[in-house]
Motif scaffolding. Structure first.
Motif, PDB file in Angstrom:
ATOM      1  N   ASP A 168       0.827  -1.214   0.000  1.00 43.74           N
ATOM      2  CA  ASP A 168       0.000   0.000   0.000  1.00 43.74           C
ATOM      3  C   ASP A 168       0.856   1.258   0.000  1.00 43.74           C
ATOM      4  N   GLU A 169       1.878   1.238   0.841  1.00 45.95           N
ATOM      5  CA  GLU A 169       2.724   2.423   0.964  1.00 45.95           C
ATOM      6  C   GLU A 169       3.342   2.803  -0.375  1.00 45.95           C
ATOM      7  N   ILE A 170       3.921   1.794  -1.027  1.00 42.12           N
ATOM      8  CA  ILE A 170       4.582   2.061  -2.307  1.00 42.12           C
ATOM      9  C   ILE A 170       3.571   2.406  -3.394  1.00 42.12           C
ATOM     10  N   LYS A 171       2.427   1.720  -3.319  1.00 37.06           N
ATOM     11  CA  LYS A 171       1.376   1.984  -4.309  1.00 37.06           C
ATOM     12  C   LYS A 171       0.937   3.445  -4.259  1.00 37.06           C
ATOM     13  N   ASP A 172       0.745   3.941  -3.063  1.00 37.76           N
ATOM     14  CA  ASP A 172       0.277   5.321  -2.919  1.00 37.76           C
ATOM     15  C   ASP A 172       1.235   6.316  -3.579  1.00 37.76           C
ATOM     16  N   VAL A 173       2.529   6.145  -3.299  1.00 34.81           N
ATOM     17  CA  VAL A 173       3.499   7.081  -3.877  1.00 34.81           C
ATOM     18  C   VAL A 173       3.540   6.932  -5.400  1.00 34.81           C
ATOM     19  N   MET A 174       3.524   5.681  -5.840  1.00 32.73           N
ATOM     20  CA  MET A 174       3.567   5.448  -7.289  1.00 32.73           C
ATOM     21  C   MET A 174       2.389   6.113  -7.973  1.00 32.73           C
ATOM     22  N   PHE A 175       1.200   5.993  -7.391  1.00 38.29           N
ATOM     23  CA  PHE A 175       0.036   6.609  -8.026  1.00 38.29           C
ATOM     24  C   PHE A 175       0.136   8.129  -8.019  1.00 38.29           C
ATOM     25  N   GLY A 176       0.740   8.649  -6.966  1.00 35.37           N
ATOM     26  CA  GLY A 176       0.995  10.086  -6.932  1.00 35.37           C
ATOM     27  C   GLY A 176       1.833  10.517  -8.121  1.00 35.37           C
ATOM     28  N   ILE A 177       2.895   9.777  -8.350  1.00 34.62           N
ATOM     29  CA  ILE A 177       3.788  10.093  -9.471  1.00 34.62           C
ATOM     30  C   ILE A 177       3.055   9.972 -10.803  1.00 34.62           C
ATOM     31  N   ILE A 178       2.239   8.938 -10.902  1.00 36.85           N
ATOM     32  CA  ILE A 178       1.553   8.686 -12.169  1.00 36.85           C
ATOM     33  C   ILE A 178       0.522   9.771 -12.484  1.00 36.85           C
ATOM     34  N   GLN A 179      -0.094  10.299 -11.428  1.00 32.44           N
ATOM     35  CA  GLN A 179      -1.088  11.356 -11.631  1.00 32.44           C
ATOM     36  C   GLN A 179      -0.489  12.593 -12.290  1.00 32.44           C
ATOM     37  N   ILE A 232       7.775   8.737 -20.201  1.00 28.66           N
ATOM     38  CA  ILE A 232       9.199   8.525 -19.930  1.00 28.66           C
ATOM     39  C   ILE A 232       9.641   9.275 -18.677  1.00 28.66           C
ATOM     40  N   LEU A 233       9.062  10.443 -18.450  1.00 29.11           N
ATOM     41  CA  LEU A 233       9.401  11.203 -17.248  1.00 29.11           C
ATOM     42  C   LEU A 233       8.856  10.532 -15.995  1.00 29.11           C
ATOM     43  N   LYS A 234       7.697   9.906 -16.148  1.00 27.09           N
ATOM     44  CA  LYS A 234       7.132   9.160 -15.014  1.00 27.09           C
ATOM     45  C   LYS A 234       8.067   8.038 -14.603  1.00 27.09           C
ATOM     46  N   LEU A 235       8.555   7.316 -15.593  1.00 21.65           N
ATOM     47  CA  LEU A 235       9.491   6.227 -15.293  1.00 21.65           C
ATOM     48  C   LEU A 235      10.721   6.752 -14.561  1.00 21.65           C
ATOM     49  N   GLU A 236      11.206   7.874 -15.034  1.00 26.23           N
ATOM     50  CA  GLU A 236      12.382   8.459 -14.390  1.00 26.23           C
ATOM     51  C   GLU A 236      12.096   8.800 -12.931  1.00 26.23           C
ATOM     52  N   LYS A 237      10.935   9.386 -12.698  1.00 26.69           N
ATOM     53  CA  LYS A 237      10.587   9.755 -11.320  1.00 26.69           C
ATOM     54  C   LYS A 237      10.393   8.522 -10.443  1.00 26.69           C
ATOM     55  N   HIS A 280       3.248 -13.158  -5.239  1.00 31.31           N
ATOM     56  CA  HIS A 280       3.053 -13.189  -6.682  1.00 31.31           C
ATOM     57  C   HIS A 280       2.046 -12.138  -7.125  1.00 31.31           C
ATOM     58  N   SER A 281       0.990 -12.019  -6.350  1.00 27.00           N
ATOM     59  CA  SER A 281      -0.051 -11.073  -6.733  1.00 27.00           C
ATOM     60  C   SER A 281       0.454  -9.629  -6.634  1.00 27.00           C
ATOM     61  N   ILE A 282       1.303  -9.374  -5.645  1.00 24.27           N
ATOM     62  CA  ILE A 282       1.885  -8.035  -5.532  1.00 24.27           C
ATOM     63  C   ILE A 282       2.771  -7.735  -6.739  1.00 24.27           C
ATOM     64  N   LEU A 283       3.566  -8.722  -7.109  1.00 28.63           N
ATOM     65  CA  LEU A 283       4.450  -8.538  -8.271  1.00 28.63           C
ATOM     66  C   LEU A 283       3.645  -8.280  -9.546  1.00 28.63           C
ATOM     67  N   LYS A 284       2.575  -9.038  -9.714  1.00 28.73           N
ATOM     68  CA  LYS A 284       1.739  -8.871 -10.902  1.00 28.73           C
ATOM     69  C   LYS A 284       1.133  -7.468 -10.954  1.00 28.73           C
ATOM     70  N   GLN A 285       0.677  -7.048  -9.769  1.00 30.59           N
ATOM     71  CA  GLN A 285       0.074  -5.720  -9.699  1.00 30.59           C
ATOM     72  C   GLN A 285       1.063  -4.639 -10.092  1.00 30.59           C
ATOM     73  N   LYS A 286       2.282  -4.754  -9.561  1.00 26.76           N
ATOM     74  CA  LYS A 286       3.311  -3.771  -9.884  1.00 26.76           C
ATOM     75  C   LYS A 286       3.598  -3.768 -11.376  1.00 26.76           C
ATOM     76  N   LYS A 287       3.667  -4.962 -11.944  1.00 25.79           N
ATOM     77  CA  LYS A 287       3.962  -5.067 -13.365  1.00 25.79           C
ATOM     78  C   LYS A 287       2.878  -4.351 -14.185  1.00 25.79           C
ATOM     79  N   MET A 288       1.641  -4.529 -13.746  1.00 26.26           N
ATOM     80  CA  MET A 288       0.545  -3.889 -14.465  1.00 26.26           C
ATOM     81  C   MET A 288       0.628  -2.375 -14.396  1.00 26.26           C
ATOM     82  N   VAL A 289       1.015  -1.875 -13.237  1.00 31.08           N
ATOM     83  CA  VAL A 289       1.167  -0.423 -13.107  1.00 31.08           C
ATOM     84  C   VAL A 289       2.214   0.078 -14.100  1.00 31.08           C
ATOM     85  N   PHE A 290       3.347  -0.614 -14.145  1.00 32.92           N
ATOM     86  CA  PHE A 290       4.406  -0.201 -15.080  1.00 32.92           C
ATOM     87  C   PHE A 290       3.934  -0.293 -16.528  1.00 32.92           C
TER      88      PHE A 290
END
Lengths: 193, 193
Positions: free
Chosen positions: B62-73, B79-84, B120-130
């Motif tokens: 959850d913690e990492i997800k929240d920050v990642m979604f912040g960046i994505i917003q 490409i800049l999102k990936l960098e961030k 596994h499910s966490i990894l899959k979720q992260k992959k989908m975000v990327f």
DNA sequence: GCTTTATTAGTTAGTATTAACTAACTTTGT
DNA sequence: ACAAAGTTAGTTAATACTAACTAATAAAGC
């Protein structure tokens, strides 16, 4: 020879146990049962359990190293060597999944300094092999030169490892060789000059 | 709230223990000592040890997800999102290495089906975000389109993970943020249209 | 050639230690 | 008063490893 026949039996049985349920499944009890003798008999062949684990790592390091060097000796271009390596590794892993657990065992030995260092040294060695292959590829003109060999090696090994990890976590429920092909077609585009 | 204060204390202490010496260091005895109460007290807050581990995974997901979604917003290009994201993750890991052990804990739970599936499910979720970030990047013209988003995600996550792994195995004896910059400059060349 | 001596590879039956967890009781905060 | 959060003192099961012994084979001495 590096190992006696009986030691090889033990390494093989240990590989099987680790492959089935991970490193936690490698207990002296299970290992002895797998071979079909008593726990105490293990200690006629290895000083202790850590030496067994260490020997497993050595054994597969050498095994994989030999094949890799065979591939590298081929007079093909750098990019073709990478293709052949990825093909060999994915094929090896899918035909004997137990090896994956050992080759990718980094996280399992964090509590033991010596094993942890051994694992690190194996990883470093592998990385160097890939870097050399890539360097030759850059020199023979088959691999791009605007990215350093170290970074290309990280990209190559990292994506390969992640693919294998996903396969393992999914309980091997996709075709690893096929996925390897798909990955390679992407990597080839990235690596090519 | 998802967790009580005391449960958060326990998650934090467990994180510390895992970060220090790996998952094998997370015993009920050590955990209780770290918090400063008895082993039995743990069971007032969690049903059993597996629930503790499971909660740790949930918490950091959850913690990492929240920050990642912040960046994505952010309204920047793909490409800049990936960098961030790479900048955030490497910074987070180097300032709190304990988290690495948890985020990269895949191999540790092979003997437990439930935990293994959760990982596994966490990894899959992260992959989908990327993959989504990359897809947007392909649509906004900042990321190449001749390689599928799935493969680019594998390349991105894989090389990132391998870099972090090397850092951990080397006992953090190089600057992860710097290495992250170097990796990113390579990945940017690979990803850019 | 044949007895003596070692060695190899195994056995059974344990050891000390550690793990996760629990029952029964006590303290604390509202 | 009473529920929540803690304690002490255990339990059970597992782990790596060891001691003491043995059958079978090989080596050495005469």
């Amino acid at each position: 020879m590096k190992f006696t026949n009986r030691q090889l039996d033990i390494i093989q049985a240990a590989t099987k146990l680790i492959g089935e349920k991970g490193i936690q499944n490698l207990t002296t009890k299970n290992l002895a049962a797998e071979i079909g003798f008593s726990e105490a008999a293990l200690y006629r062949h290895f000083k202790n359990k850590n030496v067994i684990i260490s020997s497993i790592l050595e054994y597969y390091k050498d095994e994989i190293k030999d094949v890799m060097f065979g591939i590298i000796q081929d007079s093909t271009t750098g990019i073709l060597k990478l293709e052949k390596i990825i093909e060999f590794l994915f094929n090896r892993f899918s035909s004997n999944p137990a090896i994956i657990m050992i080759v990718f065992a980094e996280t399992s030995f964090q509590n033991d300094i010596q094993l942890s260092e051994q694992v690190h040294s194996i990883l470093k060695q592998k990385k160097m092999v890939f870097e050399q292959v890539i360097l030759k590829g850059q020199n023979d003109g088959s691999i791009r030169m605007d990215i350093q060999k170290e970074q290309l090696a990280t990209i190559f090994m990292g994506s390969l490892r992640l693919t294998v990890l996903r396969w393992r976590l999914s309980n091997m429920n996709f075709d690893l060789n096929k996925e390897g092909d798909i990955l390679w077609s992407a990597l080839a585009k990235v690596f090519i000059k």
